[in-house]
Design a protein around this motif. Structure first.
Motif, PDB file in Angstrom:
ATOM      1  N   TRP A   1    -141.780  35.507  25.798  1.00 47.13           N
ATOM      2  CA  TRP A   1    -140.814  35.242  26.858  1.00 47.13           C
ATOM      3  C   TRP A   1    -141.363  34.203  27.829  1.00 47.13           C
ATOM      4  O   TRP A   1    -142.533  33.860  27.811  1.00 47.13           O
ATOM      5  CB  TRP A   1    -140.506  36.531  27.622  1.00 47.13           C
ATOM      6  CG  TRP A   1    -139.740  37.546  26.829  1.00 47.13           C
ATOM      7  CD1 TRP A   1    -139.406  37.474  25.516  1.00 47.13           C
ATOM      8  CD2 TRP A   1    -139.239  38.803  27.307  1.00 47.13           C
ATOM      9  NE1 TRP A   1    -138.710  38.597  25.138  1.00 47.13           N
ATOM     10  CE2 TRP A   1    -138.592  39.425  26.222  1.00 47.13           C
ATOM     11  CE3 TRP A   1    -139.272  39.443  28.545  1.00 47.13           C
ATOM     12  CZ2 TRP A   1    -137.988  40.677  26.351  1.00 47.13           C
ATOM     13  CZ3 TRP A   1    -138.663  40.681  28.665  1.00 47.13           C
ATOM     14  CH2 TRP A   1    -138.017  41.285  27.576  1.00 47.13           C
ATOM     15  N   LYS A   2    -140.463  33.685  28.684  1.00 48.68           N
ATOM     16  CA  LYS A   2    -140.867  32.749  29.725  1.00 48.68           C
ATOM     17  C   LYS A   2    -141.554  33.506  30.851  1.00 48.68           C
ATOM     18  O   LYS A   2    -141.209  34.648  31.146  1.00 48.68           O
ATOM     19  CB  LYS A   2    -139.653  32.002  30.289  1.00 48.68           C
ATOM     20  CG  LYS A   2    -138.863  31.219  29.253  1.00 48.68           C
ATOM     21  CD  LYS A   2    -139.682  30.090  28.670  1.00 48.68           C
ATOM     22  CE  LYS A   2    -138.820  29.265  27.715  1.00 48.68           C
ATOM     23  NZ  LYS A   2    -139.604  28.179  27.085  1.00 48.68           N
TER      24      LYS A   2
ATOM     25  N   PHE B   1    -137.860  25.063  31.718  1.00 46.75           N
ATOM     26  CA  PHE B   1    -137.265  26.347  32.101  1.00 46.75           C
ATOM     27  C   PHE B   1    -136.888  26.338  33.574  1.00 46.75           C
ATOM     28  O   PHE B   1    -135.813  26.794  33.964  1.00 46.75           O
ATOM     29  CB  PHE B   1    -138.253  27.484  31.816  1.00 46.75           C
ATOM     30  CG  PHE B   1    -137.760  28.840  32.248  1.00 46.75           C
ATOM     31  CD1 PHE B   1    -136.665  29.416  31.629  1.00 46.75           C
ATOM     32  CD2 PHE B   1    -138.383  29.514  33.278  1.00 46.75           C
ATOM     33  CE1 PHE B   1    -136.203  30.667  32.021  1.00 46.75           C
ATOM     34  CE2 PHE B   1    -137.925  30.757  33.678  1.00 46.75           C
ATOM     35  CZ  PHE B   1    -136.838  31.331  33.045  1.00 46.75           C
TER      36      PHE B   1
ATOM     37  N   ARG C   1    -133.703  24.326  34.041  1.00 47.50           N
ATOM     38  CA  ARG C   1    -132.503  25.049  33.610  1.00 47.50           C
ATOM     39  C   ARG C   1    -132.154  26.153  34.598  1.00 47.50           C
ATOM     40  O   ARG C   1    -130.990  26.420  34.883  1.00 47.50           O
ATOM     41  CB  ARG C   1    -132.718  25.649  32.208  1.00 47.50           C
ATOM     42  CG  ARG C   1    -132.738  24.598  31.114  1.00 47.50           C
ATOM     43  CD  ARG C   1    -132.750  25.214  29.723  1.00 47.50           C
ATOM     44  NE  ARG C   1    -134.000  25.895  29.440  1.00 47.50           N
ATOM     45  CZ  ARG C   1    -134.122  27.205  29.306  1.00 47.50           C
ATOM     46  NH1 ARG C   1    -133.070  27.993  29.460  1.00 47.50           N
ATOM     47  NH2 ARG C   1    -135.289  27.753  29.014  1.00 47.50           N
ATOM     48  N   LEU C   2    -133.192  26.798  35.149  1.00 45.33           N
ATOM     49  CA  LEU C   2    -132.970  27.838  36.140  1.00 45.33           C
ATOM     50  C   LEU C   2    -132.354  27.252  37.405  1.00 45.33           C
ATOM     51  O   LEU C   2    -131.428  27.816  37.983  1.00 45.33           O
ATOM     52  CB  LEU C   2    -134.297  28.533  36.475  1.00 45.33           C
ATOM     53  CG  LEU C   2    -134.262  29.652  37.512  1.00 45.33           C
ATOM     54  CD1 LEU C   2    -133.307  30.752  37.074  1.00 45.33           C
ATOM     55  CD2 LEU C   2    -135.651  30.208  37.721  1.00 45.33           C
TER      56      LEU C   2
ATOM     57  N   GLU D   1    -130.530  24.487  37.617  1.00 47.81           N
ATOM     58  CA  GLU D   1    -129.159  24.088  37.335  1.00 47.81           C
ATOM     59  C   GLU D   1    -128.231  25.297  37.302  1.00 47.81           C
ATOM     60  O   GLU D   1    -127.112  25.250  37.815  1.00 47.81           O
ATOM     61  CB  GLU D   1    -129.102  23.329  36.004  1.00 47.81           C
ATOM     62  CG  GLU D   1    -129.809  21.970  36.069  1.00 47.81           C
ATOM     63  CD  GLU D   1    -129.949  21.329  34.696  1.00 47.81           C
ATOM     64  OE1 GLU D   1    -129.608  22.011  33.692  1.00 47.81           O
ATOM     65  OE2 GLU D   1    -130.410  20.180  34.637  1.00 47.81           O
ATOM     66  N   ALA D   2    -128.697  26.395  36.721  1.00 50.76           N
ATOM     67  CA  ALA D   2    -127.877  27.606  36.675  1.00 50.76           C
ATOM     68  C   ALA D   2    -127.667  28.170  38.076  1.00 50.76           C
ATOM     69  O   ALA D   2    -126.580  28.640  38.422  1.00 50.76           O
ATOM     70  CB  ALA D   2    -128.544  28.655  35.781  1.00 50.76           C
ATOM     71  N   THR D   3    -128.716  28.109  38.919  1.00 53.56           N
ATOM     72  CA  THR D   3    -128.605  28.601  40.281  1.00 53.56           C
ATOM     73  C   THR D   3    -127.608  27.776  41.076  1.00 53.56           C
ATOM     74  O   THR D   3    -126.821  28.298  41.858  1.00 53.56           O
ATOM     75  CB  THR D   3    -129.983  28.571  40.979  1.00 53.56           C
ATOM     76  OG1 THR D   3    -130.925  29.273  40.182  1.00 53.56           O
ATOM     77  CG2 THR D   3    -129.915  29.216  42.352  1.00 53.56           C
TER      78      THR D   3
ATOM     79  N   THR E   1    -130.426  34.928  38.816  1.00 54.68           N
ATOM     80  CA  THR E   1    -130.078  33.944  37.795  1.00 54.68           C
ATOM     81  C   THR E   1    -131.085  33.971  36.657  1.00 54.68           C
ATOM     82  O   THR E   1    -130.718  33.854  35.485  1.00 54.68           O
ATOM     83  CB  THR E   1    -130.023  32.533  38.412  1.00 54.68           C
ATOM     84  OG1 THR E   1    -129.097  32.525  39.495  1.00 54.68           O
ATOM     85  CG2 THR E   1    -129.578  31.508  37.373  1.00 54.68           C
ATOM     86  N   ALA E   2    -132.363  34.151  36.992  1.00 56.48           N
ATOM     87  CA  ALA E   2    -133.395  34.251  35.955  1.00 56.48           C
ATOM     88  C   ALA E   2    -133.134  35.442  35.048  1.00 56.48           C
ATOM     89  O   ALA E   2    -133.281  35.362  33.827  1.00 56.48           O
ATOM     90  CB  ALA E   2    -134.776  34.361  36.597  1.00 56.48           C
TER      91      ALA E   2
ATOM     92  N   ASP F   1    -130.186  36.818  34.483  1.00 51.07           N
ATOM     93  CA  ASP F   1    -129.003  36.505  33.679  1.00 51.07           C
ATOM     94  C   ASP F   1    -129.364  35.625  32.493  1.00 51.07           C
ATOM     95  O   ASP F   1    -128.760  35.739  31.419  1.00 51.07           O
ATOM     96  CB  ASP F   1    -127.955  35.802  34.549  1.00 51.07           C
ATOM     97  CG  ASP F   1    -127.308  36.736  35.565  1.00 51.07           C
ATOM     98  OD1 ASP F   1    -127.388  37.970  35.364  1.00 51.07           O
ATOM     99  OD2 ASP F   1    -126.742  36.236  36.554  1.00 51.07           O
ATOM    100  N   MET F   2    -130.345  34.744  32.671  1.00 50.65           N
ATOM    101  CA  MET F   2    -130.785  33.878  31.580  1.00 50.65           C
ATOM    102  C   MET F   2    -131.560  34.678  30.532  1.00 50.65           C
ATOM    103  O   MET F   2    -131.567  34.334  29.358  1.00 50.65           O
ATOM    104  CB  MET F   2    -131.637  32.738  32.125  1.00 50.65           C
ATOM    105  CG  MET F   2    -130.852  31.767  32.995  1.00 50.65           C
ATOM    106  SD  MET F   2    -131.892  30.522  33.794  1.00 50.65           S
ATOM    107  CE  MET F   2    -132.464  29.596  32.383  1.00 50.65           C
TER     108      MET F   2
END
Length: 213
Positions: free
Chosen positions: A8-9, A40, A43-44, A46-48, A80-81, A83-84
Motif C-alpha cells: 500500500w501507499k 500519489f 492524485r490526493l 487533485e481529489a481533495t 480523501t486518502a 476514499d482512495m
C-alpha cells in the motif's frame, strides 16, 4: 514496514505537509519525494480539490492559518486518502478524525520509555539524554494538539482497534499482528451493527455465575 508488506501507499508527515502546501494552508517546504510518492500526493491533492468546496478552500489560504482551518483542511485530506483506499496513514490525529469510519483500522504501537530511548538513539544517532528529551517533547506536543483541537485524549484505548506493546515483541512481529487484525476486521465491514462486539456469537453461561468480576 507495514506499507511494504501490504503493498500500500504510505501517507506520512512529509506527504501531509506537501498536500497542505499545495492547498495553500502551510508555508512548510515539502521535502523531496520519489516519483511514486510524488504521484500519489498529486492524485490526493487533485481529489481533495474536487471534494473541497471553493469557499472552504479560500477560507484557509493565507500566510497564516488558525488551528480550526488547518484541522478542517487536514480532515479533508485524510478522508480523501481513505476514499482512495489502500493507504497506511501515520499519525496526524487520524485516530480521532477517522474514528467513526469502520473501513479504517486504528493501531497504536507502544513500548517502555527505556526501550524507546534506545530505539531513538540507534535510529537518530542521539545520546540517551537527547533521545529522552526528544521523546517527551514530541509526545507532549502530540497529546496537547489532539486535546486542544479535537477534545480527545490520545491515550484513550477506545480510539484504537489494537494496541501492541513492543517491549518484548519486535516491529516485525507487530507488522504480523497488524496484518492479522486487519484481515479479521475486513470481514466485518458489511456486518450489521448487532453482529459486532464481544457478545456476538457468544453462548450464555450454562448456569448463573456466582460472582461478577
Amino acid at each position: 514496514m507495514l506499507a511494504e508488506r501490504l503493498g500500500w501507499k504510505l501517507l506520512d508527515v512529509q506527504i501531509i505537509q506537501l498536500v497542505a502546501q499545495k492547498l495553500g494552508i502551510s508555508r512548510a517546504v515539502a521535502q523531496s519525494h520519489d516519483e511514486q510518492v510524488e504521484g500519489f500526493a498529486q492524485r490526493l491533492f487533485e481529489a481533495t480539490q474536487y471534494f473541497m468546496p471553493p469557499v472552504a478552500l479560500s477560507e484557509v489560504i493565507g500566510p497564516s492559518v488558525n488551528d480550526l482551518a488547518y484541522s478542517h483542511a487536514l480532515g479533508q485530506v485524510l478522508r480523501t486518502a481513505v476514499d482512495m483506499g489502500h493507504v497506511v496513514i501515520v499519525g496526524r490525529a487520524s485516530q480521532v478524525v477517522l474514528a467513526t469510519d469502520r473501513s479504517v483500522m486504528h493501531v497504536r504501537i507502544v513500548a517502555p520509555l527505556p526501550q524507546r530511548i534506545v530505539y531513538v538513539m540507534r535510529r537518530e544517532g542521539l545520546d540517551a539524554k537527547a533521545a529522552g528529551e526528544r521523546i517527551r517533547l514530541k509526545e507532549h506536543r502530540r497529546h496537547q494538539s489532539i486535546k486542544e483541537q479535537y477534545g480527545w485524549d490520545d491515550n484513550d484505548a477506545h480510539l484504537y482497534d489494537i494496541i501492541i506493546n513492543t517491549g518484548i515483541l519486535d516491529l516485525h512481529a507487530a507488522v504480523e499482528l497488524v496484518c492479522l487484525a486487519l484481515s479479521k476486521k475486513a470481514r466485518k465491514l458489511m456486518a450489521p451493527a448487532d453482529h459486532l462486539g464481544p457478545a456476538w456469537g457468544l453462548k450464555p453461561y450454562p448456569s448463573p455465575p456466582n460472582e461478577i468480576h
